[in-house]
Design a protein around this motif. Structure first.
Motif, PDB file in Angstrom:
ATOM      1  N   UNK A   1       0.894  -1.204   0.101  1.00  0.00           N
ATOM      2  CA  UNK A   1      -0.021   0.009  -0.123  1.00  0.00           C
ATOM      3  C   UNK A   1       0.845   1.293   0.075  1.00  0.00           C
ATOM      4  N   UNK A   2       0.337   2.166  -0.840  1.00  0.00           N
ATOM      5  CA  UNK A   2       0.846   3.472  -0.762  1.00  0.00           C
ATOM      6  C   UNK A   2      -0.227   4.563  -0.353  1.00  0.00           C
ATOM      7  N   UNK A   3      -0.569   4.531   0.944  1.00  0.00           N
ATOM      8  CA  UNK A   3      -1.690   5.284   1.433  1.00  0.00           C
ATOM      9  C   UNK A   3      -1.449   6.624   1.732  1.00  0.00           C
ATOM     10  N   UNK A   4      -2.370   7.520   1.803  1.00  0.00           N
ATOM     11  CA  UNK A   4      -2.225   9.037   1.781  1.00  0.00           C
ATOM     12  C   UNK A   4      -1.223   9.502   0.679  1.00  0.00           C
ATOM     13  N   UNK A   5      -1.297   8.988  -0.310  1.00  0.00           N
ATOM     14  CA  UNK A   5      -0.812   9.500  -1.638  1.00  0.00           C
ATOM     15  C   UNK A   5      -1.896   9.725  -2.551  1.00  0.00           C
ATOM     16  N   UNK A   6      -1.650  10.833  -3.219  1.00  0.00           N
ATOM     17  CA  UNK A   6      -2.687  11.240  -4.198  1.00  0.00           C
ATOM     18  C   UNK A   6      -2.186  11.288  -5.508  1.00  0.00           C
ATOM     19  N   UNK A   7      -2.484  10.300  -6.656  1.00  0.00           N
ATOM     20  CA  UNK A   7      -1.782  10.487  -7.897  1.00  0.00           C
ATOM     21  C   UNK A   7      -2.184  11.623  -8.454  1.00  0.00           C
ATOM     22  N   UNK A   8      -1.222  12.191  -9.211  1.00  0.00           N
ATOM     23  CA  UNK A   8      -1.589  13.719 -10.028  1.00  0.00           C
ATOM     24  C   UNK A   8      -1.172  14.654  -9.008  1.00  0.00           C
ATOM     25  N   UNK A   9      -0.854  14.403  -7.727  1.00  0.00           N
ATOM     26  CA  UNK A   9      -0.388  15.607  -6.907  1.00  0.00           C
ATOM     27  C   UNK A   9       0.844  15.169  -6.561  1.00  0.00           C
ATOM     28  N   UNK A  10       1.110  14.141  -5.735  1.00  0.00           N
ATOM     29  CA  UNK A  10       2.383  13.414  -5.302  1.00  0.00           C
ATOM     30  C   UNK A  10       3.170  12.577  -6.152  1.00  0.00           C
ATOM     31  N   UNK A  11       2.526  11.951  -7.182  1.00  0.00           N
ATOM     32  CA  UNK A  11       3.185  11.255  -8.214  1.00  0.00           C
ATOM     33  C   UNK A  11       2.264  11.325  -9.394  1.00  0.00           C
ATOM     34  N   UNK A  12       2.717  11.299 -10.682  1.00  0.00           N
ATOM     35  CA  UNK A  12       2.146  11.668 -11.843  1.00  0.00           C
ATOM     36  C   UNK A  12       1.780  10.292 -12.396  1.00  0.00           C
ATOM     37  N   UNK A  13       1.061  10.172 -13.521  1.00  0.00           N
ATOM     38  CA  UNK A  13       0.557   9.122 -14.311  1.00  0.00           C
ATOM     39  C   UNK A  13       1.918   8.477 -14.872  1.00  0.00           C
ATOM     40  N   UNK A  14       2.669   9.453 -15.616  1.00  0.00           N
ATOM     41  CA  UNK A  14       4.106   9.135 -16.381  1.00  0.00           C
ATOM     42  C   UNK A  14       5.057   8.670 -15.448  1.00  0.00           C
ATOM     43  N   UNK A  15       4.970   9.159 -14.282  1.00  0.00           N
ATOM     44  CA  UNK A  15       5.889   8.579 -12.944  1.00  0.00           C
ATOM     45  C   UNK A  15       5.731   7.214 -12.667  1.00  0.00           C
TER      46      UNK A  15
END
Length: 540
Positions: free
Chosen positions: A160-174
């Motif tokens: 799990x990588x909880x408390x992580x918002x995709x698009x803010x903390x990590x991008x789709x490309x990353x």
């Protein structure tokens, strides 16, 4: 034995109100009873008095087939567990964005085999999506599906990588730099809005927001839910509307034995609400709630109709032929008559179903004082006093940064789970969807299992055919990246610490007492033991 219908290959499976067990094909092996994640399948001898109507409903589904399976039936074409090609230079790496039922079923499907690594990303510090924050607290048996999800989390290869918002903390490309594929299972988080005068007033909102409020969702724990007036009006009559009406009229002492949030329970103890009106634009034959939900509501709550709506039910009964709809109308026809409908106060809280009312404006200046309707198809105006007006008229998906989006349908364009670029008709490399963001807000918790299985089948097919680009980042680099980007990321151990703390807070009388503030969740997660470098490397 193929005795449960509609099966995934049959018409109506995704939107079926309930499933039926064919008594001619069933051999009473009990396998489905054991496997059902929410305990929804029971022998007829174990049904409660409130559940006895389901015996007649089940029996009425089959006589037209004279003991044979429906003519459209065949063994359901849900794909087998995907056969992942083993490669010497590392596992198949998949990122799943979201942690609700579609996400967890997809993770389960992927992890049936060796050589697969799944990382689940969720913006909250807690997983399981609408099972945790959307299922009503008095439906604890439905929430029991989390026991299955807990089993999935114990599979090797899942983190799990909880408390992580995709698009803010990590991008789709990353994400694609660290994974072969990204599978989005983010649901349909937006409420459809009602565009009438007054919907911006204090005292207006959506039923979904109230569900999140009483379920302790941290983003809605401080929602101002005004229960100081004797009447609440809900516009729309789907299952969520029934859930909210039921909770607002249930004895707080009964709710105190559930996982309802403490702030909501306190508000309900002080509530002045005596009537919740569930208003629908169309007639009874078009009721959006399902038959099981109606049976459950009428078995536990005082539900009434006014005389005019009783007449509408009688009218519809004369024309309906579809069995489930007819059963709905027959139940409605037995409801008590309340006339006149505006009479308040009353001694005991109740729910009133109202039909053929089209909302035109919310009344009030500084706060809601009522709502105005026209009788659908006429100019006749009706008003109801109310201190809280909620809408419950559907859901809509939210665009995902980096992917195409069909705003009209509220979904990511896809071909059986593969994201498609509508401009070219070609797949978007390494991008997949499952659940409501794939098919729209249809079906129930279990529907997501076959939905996720089909998407995973396509993903693995693409991987085995070498259509997916190899990740450029080294195995294990994601962990350090997320610790640098989001120091308060919650991993699997952190979630288990939160889970254990909530259960402990619940004591002997409640299944759990949820944290409602993210800071408290993070404090609990911080007490979890940290994995060693050896453990992190071994997990790969």
């Amino acid at each position: 034995m193929n005795c449960i219908h509609p099966s995934p290959d049959e018409p109506g499976f995704a939107t079926a109100e309930m499933l039926f067990i064919d008594p001619a094909a069933c051999v009473d092996c009990g396998a489905c009873i054991t496997a059902c994640p929410v305990g929804a399948i029971k022998p007829d001898t174990k049904l409660t008095e409130a559940q006895l109507p389901f015996i007649e409903l089940n029996a009425s589904f089959y006589p037209k087939y004279e003991g044979k399976l429906p003519p459209t039936s065949k063994l359901a074409p849900v794909p087998d567990a995907p056969a992942v090609d083993q490669r010497p230079y590392g596992p198949l790496r998949v990122a799943i964005v979201g942690s609700g039922p579609a996400a967890m079923y997809a993770a389960d499907e992927l992890l049936t085999q060796r050589g697969v690594r799944v990382n689940v990303f969720e913006k909250l510090p807690t997983p399981y999506g609408l099972v945790r924050a959307g299922v009503a607290p008095d439906h604890q048996s439905t929430k029991g599906v989390t026991r299955l999800f807990d089993q999935i989390t114990r599979r090797r290869g899942l983190d799990f990588y909880l408390n992580v918002e995709v698009g803010r903390d990590i991008t789709h490309a990353e994400l694609l730099e660290h994974h072969h594929a990204v599978l989005y299972a983010v649901g349909a988080p937006n409420d459809k809005r009602l565009d009438i005068e007054g919907m911006e007033l204090p005292g207006t909102g959506t039923a979904t927001e109230v569900v999140a409020w009483y379920n302790g969702h941290p983003e809605f724990s401080h929602l101002p839910v005004d229960l100081s007036h004797e009447r609440v009006v809900i516009i729309g009559n789907g299952n969520v509307a029934l859930d909210v009406a039921r909770i607002l009229t249930t004895d707080p002492d009964a709710l105190a034995r559930t996982d309802i949030s403490d702030h909501a329970l306190a508000a309900l103890r002080d509530s002045k609400v005596r009537e919740v009106v569930i208003a629908a634009r169309r007639g009874p034959i078009h009721s959006a709630f399902t038959l099981p939900e109606l049976i459950g509501l009428t078995a536990t709550c005082d539900v009434v109709l006014d005389a005019a709506d009783h007449e509408l039910v009688r009218r519809d009964l004369e024309t309906v032929t579809e069995a489930l709809t007819r059963h709905k109308l027959e139940i409605l026809a037995k409801l008590a008559v309340d006339s006149p409908p505006t009479r308040l106060p009353i001694s005991k809280p109740r729910i009133r179903l109202a039909y053929e009312l089209t909302p035109t404006r919310v009344l009030g200046s500084d706060n809601v004082t009522g709502i105005e309707f026209t009788v659908t198809g006429t100019d006749e105006v009706r008003q109801l006093d109310a201190g809280l007006v909620l809408t419950s008229i559907g859901y809509h998906g939210k665009a995902i940064r980096g992917l195409p989006f069909d705003d009209a349908a509220g979904v990511v364009p896809n071909d059986e789970g593969r994201v498609i670029d509508p401009a070219t008709g070609n797949p978007v490399l390494g991008s997949y969807v499952a659940g409501w963001i794939k098919r729209g807000p249809t079906g129930f918790i279990g529907t997501n299992k076959s939905c996720a299985a089909h998407t995973v089948d396509r993903l693995v097919t693409d991987y085995n055919a070498s259509r997916l680009t190899e990740p450029t980042a080294k195995a294990g680099a994601l962990h350090q990246l997320m610790r640098d980007r989001r120091p308060d990321v919650v991993d699997m151990a952190g979630w288990r610490a939160i889970d254990a703390a909530e259960i402990d807070r619940g004591g002997a009388g409640r299944p759990r007492d949820k944290f409602i503030d993210v800071s408290d969740m993070l404090t609990a997660a911080a007490g979890a033991p940290k994995p060693t470098l050896r453990q992190r490397l071994f997990s790969w």
